[in-house]
Design a protein around this motif. Structure first.
Motif, PDB file in Angstrom:
ATOM      1  N   SER A   1      -4.825   2.006   6.582  1.00 56.40           N
ATOM      2  CA  SER A   1      -5.390   0.676   6.376  1.00 56.40           C
ATOM      3  C   SER A   1      -6.051   0.638   5.018  1.00 56.40           C
ATOM      4  O   SER A   1      -6.621   1.595   4.548  1.00 56.40           O
ATOM      5  N   TYR A   2      -5.980  -0.547   4.383  1.00 52.86           N
ATOM      6  CA  TYR A   2      -6.539  -0.713   3.043  1.00 52.86           C
ATOM      7  C   TYR A   2      -6.780  -2.188   2.795  1.00 52.86           C
ATOM      8  O   TYR A   2      -5.999  -3.031   3.211  1.00 52.86           O
ATOM      9  N   THR A   3      -7.859  -2.490   2.150  1.00 48.59           N
ATOM     10  CA  THR A   3      -8.121  -3.873   1.778  1.00 48.59           C
ATOM     11  C   THR A   3      -9.035  -3.897   0.585  1.00 48.59           C
ATOM     12  O   THR A   3      -9.705  -2.927   0.270  1.00 48.59           O
ATOM     13  N   ASP A   4      -9.048  -5.046  -0.102  1.00 45.92           N
ATOM     14  CA  ASP A   4      -9.890  -5.224  -1.280  1.00 45.92           C
ATOM     15  C   ASP A   4     -11.228  -5.846  -0.940  1.00 45.92           C
ATOM     16  O   ASP A   4     -12.176  -5.756  -1.676  1.00 45.92           O
ATOM     17  N   ASP A   5     -11.309  -6.545   0.164  1.00 43.59           N
ATOM     18  CA  ASP A   5     -12.502  -7.311   0.480  1.00 43.59           C
ATOM     19  C   ASP A   5     -13.365  -6.538   1.456  1.00 43.59           C
ATOM     20  O   ASP A   5     -12.971  -6.253   2.578  1.00 43.59           O
ATOM     21  N   ALA A   6     -14.592  -6.244   1.023  1.00 42.71           N
ATOM     22  CA  ALA A   6     -15.468  -5.451   1.886  1.00 42.71           C
ATOM     23  C   ALA A   6     -15.886  -6.220   3.125  1.00 42.71           C
ATOM     24  O   ALA A   6     -16.225  -5.637   4.155  1.00 42.71           O
ATOM     25  N   ASN A   7     -15.888  -7.552   3.031  1.00 41.56           N
ATOM     26  CA  ASN A   7     -16.327  -8.345   4.174  1.00 41.56           C
ATOM     27  C   ASN A   7     -15.255  -8.485   5.235  1.00 41.56           C
ATOM     28  O   ASN A   7     -15.507  -8.952   6.331  1.00 41.56           O
TER      29      ASN A   7
ATOM     30  N   ALA B   1     -14.186   3.977  -9.057  1.00 35.30           N
ATOM     31  CA  ALA B   1     -12.788   4.123  -9.440  1.00 35.30           C
ATOM     32  C   ALA B   1     -12.559   5.530  -9.979  1.00 35.30           C
ATOM     33  O   ALA B   1     -13.283   5.999 -10.854  1.00 35.30           O
ATOM     34  N   LEU B   2     -11.576   6.214  -9.432  1.00 36.20           N
ATOM     35  CA  LEU B   2     -11.330   7.609  -9.791  1.00 36.20           C
ATOM     36  C   LEU B   2     -10.266   7.695 -10.876  1.00 36.20           C
ATOM     37  O   LEU B   2      -9.437   6.810 -11.035  1.00 36.20           O
ATOM     38  N   GLU B   3     -10.319   8.797 -11.609  1.00 31.87           N
ATOM     39  CA  GLU B   3      -9.393   8.985 -12.707  1.00 31.87           C
ATOM     40  C   GLU B   3      -7.954   9.026 -12.230  1.00 31.87           C
ATOM     41  O   GLU B   3      -7.041   8.541 -12.903  1.00 31.87           O
ATOM     42  N   ASP B   4      -7.711   9.609 -11.063  1.00 31.61           N
ATOM     43  CA  ASP B   4      -6.349   9.736 -10.547  1.00 31.61           C
ATOM     44  C   ASP B   4      -5.956   8.574  -9.641  1.00 31.61           C
ATOM     45  O   ASP B   4      -4.929   8.615  -8.975  1.00 31.61           O
ATOM     46  N   PHE B   5      -6.811   7.543  -9.573  1.00 30.42           N
ATOM     47  CA  PHE B   5      -6.539   6.342  -8.784  1.00 30.42           C
ATOM     48  C   PHE B   5      -6.350   6.665  -7.310  1.00 30.42           C
ATOM     49  O   PHE B   5      -5.635   5.950  -6.589  1.00 30.42           O
ATOM     50  N   SER B   6      -6.962   7.725  -6.847  1.00 26.78           N
ATOM     51  CA  SER B   6      -6.812   8.067  -5.438  1.00 26.78           C
ATOM     52  C   SER B   6      -7.547   7.097  -4.525  1.00 26.78           C
ATOM     53  O   SER B   6      -7.386   7.148  -3.312  1.00 26.78           O
ATOM     54  N   HIS B   7      -8.370   6.228  -5.111  1.00 23.60           N
ATOM     55  CA  HIS B   7      -9.037   5.212  -4.314  1.00 23.60           C
ATOM     56  C   HIS B   7      -8.097   4.053  -3.972  1.00 23.60           C
ATOM     57  O   HIS B   7      -8.481   3.152  -3.236  1.00 23.60           O
ATOM     58  N   LEU B   8      -6.881   4.077  -4.543  1.00 25.18           N
ATOM     59  CA  LEU B   8      -5.905   3.009  -4.288  1.00 25.18           C
ATOM     60  C   LEU B   8      -4.883   3.470  -3.255  1.00 25.18           C
ATOM     61  O   LEU B   8      -4.663   4.674  -3.075  1.00 25.18           O
ATOM     62  N   PRO B   9      -4.194   2.531  -2.629  1.00 23.62           N
ATOM     63  CA  PRO B   9      -3.094   2.895  -1.738  1.00 23.62           C
ATOM     64  C   PRO B   9      -1.978   3.567  -2.537  1.00 23.62           C
ATOM     65  O   PRO B   9      -1.895   3.420  -3.763  1.00 23.62           O
ATOM     66  N   PRO B  10      -1.097   4.297  -1.859  1.00 22.44           N
ATOM     67  CA  PRO B  10      -0.070   5.074  -2.582  1.00 22.44           C
ATOM     68  C   PRO B  10       0.772   4.249  -3.537  1.00 22.44           C
ATOM     69  O   PRO B  10       0.990   4.655  -4.666  1.00 22.44           O
ATOM     70  N   GLU B  11       1.260   3.101  -3.093  1.00 22.44           N
ATOM     71  CA  GLU B  11       2.146   2.322  -3.960  1.00 22.44           C
ATOM     72  C   GLU B  11       1.414   1.800  -5.184  1.00 22.44           C
ATOM     73  O   GLU B  11       1.919   1.867  -6.308  1.00 22.44           O
ATOM     74  N   GLN B  12       0.192   1.287  -4.955  1.00 19.38           N
ATOM     75  CA  GLN B  12      -0.591   0.813  -6.091  1.00 19.38           C
ATOM     76  C   GLN B  12      -0.981   1.972  -7.000  1.00 19.38           C
ATOM     77  O   GLN B  12      -1.006   1.840  -8.225  1.00 19.38           O
ATOM     78  N   ARG B  13      -1.282   3.098  -6.399  1.00 15.22           N
ATOM     79  CA  ARG B  13      -1.623   4.270  -7.195  1.00 15.22           C
ATOM     80  C   ARG B  13      -0.436   4.710  -8.048  1.00 15.22           C
ATOM     81  O   ARG B  13      -0.589   5.058  -9.224  1.00 15.22           O
TER      82      ARG B  13
ATOM     83  N   SER C   1       0.815  -1.216   0.000  1.00 13.47           N
ATOM     84  CA  SER C   1       0.000   0.000   0.000  1.00 13.47           C
ATOM     85  C   SER C   1       0.846   1.262   0.000  1.00 13.47           C
ATOM     86  O   SER C   1       0.422   2.304  -0.472  1.00 13.47           O
ATOM     87  N   GLY C   2       2.043   1.201   0.533  1.00 13.96           N
ATOM     88  CA  GLY C   2       2.892   2.381   0.608  1.00 13.96           C
ATOM     89  C   GLY C   2       2.701   3.190   1.873  1.00 13.96           C
ATOM     90  O   GLY C   2       3.373   4.205   2.069  1.00 13.96           O
ATOM     91  N   PHE C   3       1.783   2.782   2.730  1.00  7.44           N
ATOM     92  CA  PHE C   3       1.569   3.491   3.986  1.00  7.44           C
ATOM     93  C   PHE C   3       2.673   3.159   4.975  1.00  7.44           C
ATOM     94  O   PHE C   3       3.272   2.080   4.928  1.00  7.44           O
ATOM     95  N   GLU C   4       2.913   4.094   5.887  1.00 13.55           N
ATOM     96  CA  GLU C   4       3.835   3.855   6.990  1.00 13.55           C
ATOM     97  C   GLU C   4       3.080   3.168   8.125  1.00 13.55           C
ATOM     98  O   GLU C   4       1.890   3.401   8.325  1.00 13.55           O
TER      99      GLU C   4
ATOM    100  N   GLY D   1       6.038  12.204  -3.792  1.00 15.09           N
ATOM    101  CA  GLY D   1       6.400  13.105  -2.703  1.00 15.09           C
ATOM    102  C   GLY D   1       5.897  12.607  -1.375  1.00 15.09           C
ATOM    103  O   GLY D   1       6.568  12.704  -0.344  1.00 15.09           O
ATOM    104  N   LYS D   2       4.690  12.018  -1.378  1.00 15.39           N
ATOM    105  CA  LYS D   2       4.135  11.509  -0.112  1.00 15.39           C
ATOM    106  C   LYS D   2       4.880  10.267   0.348  1.00 15.39           C
ATOM    107  O   LYS D   2       5.147  10.085   1.529  1.00 15.39           O
ATOM    108  N   THR D   3       5.180   9.375  -0.620  1.00 14.71           N
ATOM    109  CA  THR D   3       5.834   8.130  -0.221  1.00 14.71           C
ATOM    110  C   THR D   3       7.309   8.332   0.047  1.00 14.71           C
ATOM    111  O   THR D   3       7.909   7.647   0.858  1.00 14.71           O
ATOM    112  N   GLY D   4       7.948   9.318  -0.654  1.00 10.21           N
ATOM    113  CA  GLY D   4       9.379   9.534  -0.474  1.00 10.21           C
ATOM    114  C   GLY D   4       9.686  10.375   0.737  1.00 10.21           C
ATOM    115  O   GLY D   4      10.580  10.084   1.519  1.00 10.21           O
TER     116      GLY D   4
END
Length: 555
Positions: A450-456, A336-348, A276-279, A422-425
């Motif tokens: 936190s991030y996950t693909d499964d809503a359940n 799904a957004l054009e800038d992929f902001s719905h994804l974690p930083p690394e995936q984005r 995800s790229g999060f700390e 810039g955010k990840t670096g």
């Protein structure tokens, strides 16, 4: 060796043999047909098996998990396509159908027609010979009968001629009868001789000319049938043999692909797919609830008056404080957004880089097309007879528009990529973007990363405030809010639609109660006690030691 000379008297046997040969040809054709069906079913089942394992691009009606996608990208493309290549069984089936089965059925039909014609000729020849024999036999019987009658007439004449009592007229009459019978016997003798000679000639012709010719044609027909069967046998085997090298190569490829499986590479693919790229979240600060116990009565009175003016319902405050525990959960899935902001930083970052690469390729194509159109336009201008230069202007204009559009898209995506990098670096490097509000409010990046693909599998955000509270909430009803460690001023407005976030207006001053942990979010509180997270890049933070909660001002 010829059937006509060796088997001159075996017409019925040859009839049965040729019929058996055609029946065997048809049985073999049926065998080939069933084998073709087996090959087709095998090829279809193998193809279905390949689709079940999702060798080719995954069909739309298949929904696979992220783990299955990783497996598809790592192992399947290397090993299982080789198994699908064994679908050469379809080639075998087509070759058998065209080269063996179809040829057998056509040839069997031709053989039936030819055999029927030859047998009819043989039967006609036999019928003609039988007719000649009957004619000869009839003439023979008639000659025999006339000879007996002549013999009787001669005996009667001799008896009357030796009889003294016989009259001359009787003797003369007997003599005339003898001469008549003798003449008729001679005529029948000649007829019999002629019929016998004719029959002998026809019989010789039948057994030495006609029948050998018919049997020779039947023999040639049967030999051609045998040759055709031999060719079909070879064709049947060749259909299999042609694909053996391909199948062997596929099997060798499967072995090599199996040997090339790299568990480290697969593990790295898991990292690349899920990172995800999060700390990691920082330590929770110590919340000292005992500070009121040690205050003097006078201090408690003074502080109480201040506290009353700046505090609202404790349940609300504590509820907001507890909300931090829920920030590891999932926010409702958005589009799904054009800038992929719905994804974690690394995936984005990976998605944006892929899109930039695709746009650069499209830009290169459009640039090449523009260059080609300009060259063509120059040629038309130098040689007007080859074409009108003005006819290329609309296409040039369209190409220029496409180039401008692609450059804008690339610039926009590069800006988003720079923001992510810039955010990840470096988390301390704040970036201001015109559409960052859009990215944060609808994104799926939680303040704690936190991030996950499964809503359940994800926990919901902080519960909404209702008219009643759980027993767990009641335990903290009298607790004080976290102390302020500084204040901040909002540089940009923030809607704060997501759970656990705090809306703010441009210029609004808030208390800082928790610093940015490196995930781009800062925890703040309004004067009325409402708490939540705000984007660090939206605020100008001032940290104060032993700071008291100053009065808030809206600028």
């Amino acid at each position: 060796m010829s059937w006509g000379t060796e088997l001159w008297d075996q017409f019925d046997s040859l009839d049965k043999h040729t019929q058996w040969g055609i029946d065997f040809l048809e049985r073999y054709a049926k065998f080939v047909k069933e084998r073709i069906e087996i090959e087709q079913n095998y090829a279809k089942q193998l193809s279905d098996l390949s689709r079940v394992l999702k060798i080719s691009p995954v069909p739309h009606f298949f929904r696979v998990s992220k783990t299955e996608k990783i497996w598809l990208r790592s192992t399947v493309p290397n090993v299982l396509p080789k198994m699908k290549s064994q679908g050469q069984r379809e080639v075998v089936a087509e070759e058998m159908a065209h080269r063996v089965y179809g040829e057998l059925m056509r040839y069997a039909h031709d053989l039936k027609t030819e055999r029927k014609m030859h047998l009819q000729e043989g039967r006609k020849a036999q019928q003609y010979l039988d007719m000649c024999w009957k004619q000869m036999d009839n003439s023979k019987k008639k000659f025999e009968r006339e000879c007996r009658e002549a013999e009787k007439a001669q005996q009667s004449y001799e008896r009357l001629d030796n009889d003294t009592n016989a009259t001359k007229a009787d003797v003369e009459k007997a003599k005339q009868q003898l001469n008549l019978r003798t003449h008729m016997a001679d005529e029948n003798k000649n007829e019999y001789a002629a019929q016998l000679q004719n029959f002998n000639g026809e019989q010789h012709k039948h057994f030495y000319v006609v029948i050998p010719q018919i049997y020779k044609q039947l023999q040639e027909m049967d030999e051609r049938r045998t040759i055709k069967l031999s060719e079909c046998y070879r064709g049947f085997a060749d259909s299999e043999r042609k694909v053996i090298p391909i199948i062997s190569k596929c099997l060798e490829g499967m072995i090599l692909a199996a040997k090339s499986v790299d568990e480290r590479r697969d593990s790295q693919m898991v990292v690349d797919s899920f990172k995800s790229g999060f700390e990691p979240p920082g330590d929770f600060p110590f919340e000292d609830y005992s500070q009121h116990i040690y205050r003097t009565i006078s201090d408690g009175t003074i502080s109480a008056s201040k506290q009353e003016s700046g505090k609202v319902d404790a349940k609300t405050t504590v509820g907001k404080a507890k909300g931090k525990l829920w920030l590891f959960g999932k926010k409702p899935k958005g589009p799904a957004l054009e800038d992929f902001s719905h994804l974690p930083p690394e995936q984005r970052r990976k998605k944006l880089q892929q899109r930039i690469d695709e746009l650069n390729r499209e830009l290169q194509k459009e640039s090449d097309q523009k260059e080609a159109l300009n060259k063509m336009k120059d040629v038309y201008e130098k040689n007007p007879q080859m074409g009108d230069p003005g006819s290329l202007q609309p296409k040039l204009a369209e190409t220029m528009n496409n180039i401008d559009r692609l450059r804008m898209e690339i610039h926009k995506n590069e800006a988003w990529l720079s923001e992510v990098e810039g955010k990840t670096g470096g988390r301390g490097d704040r970036r201001h973007s015109s559409d960052i509000n859009h990215l944060v409010t609808q994104g799926r990046e939680s303040p704690e990363g936190s991030y996950t693909d499964d809503a359940n599998q994800e926990v919901r955000g902080p519960p909404q405030q209702h008219g009643h509270h759980s027993e767990f909430d009641d335990e903290f009803e009298d607790d004080d809010p976290l102390p302020a460690i500084g204040h901040c001023k909002a540089i940009y407005p923030f809607d704060g639609h997501n759970e656990g976030t705090l809306a703010m207006k441009e210029g609004e001053v808030l208390y800082i109660i928790e610093e940015d942990k490196g995930d781009g979010w800062t925890r703040a509180r309004r004067q009325n006690g409402e708490e939540g997270y705000v984007p660090t890049s939206y605020i100008d933070v001032t940290l104060e030691k032993n700071s008291k909660e100053p009065e808030s001002h809206n600028y």
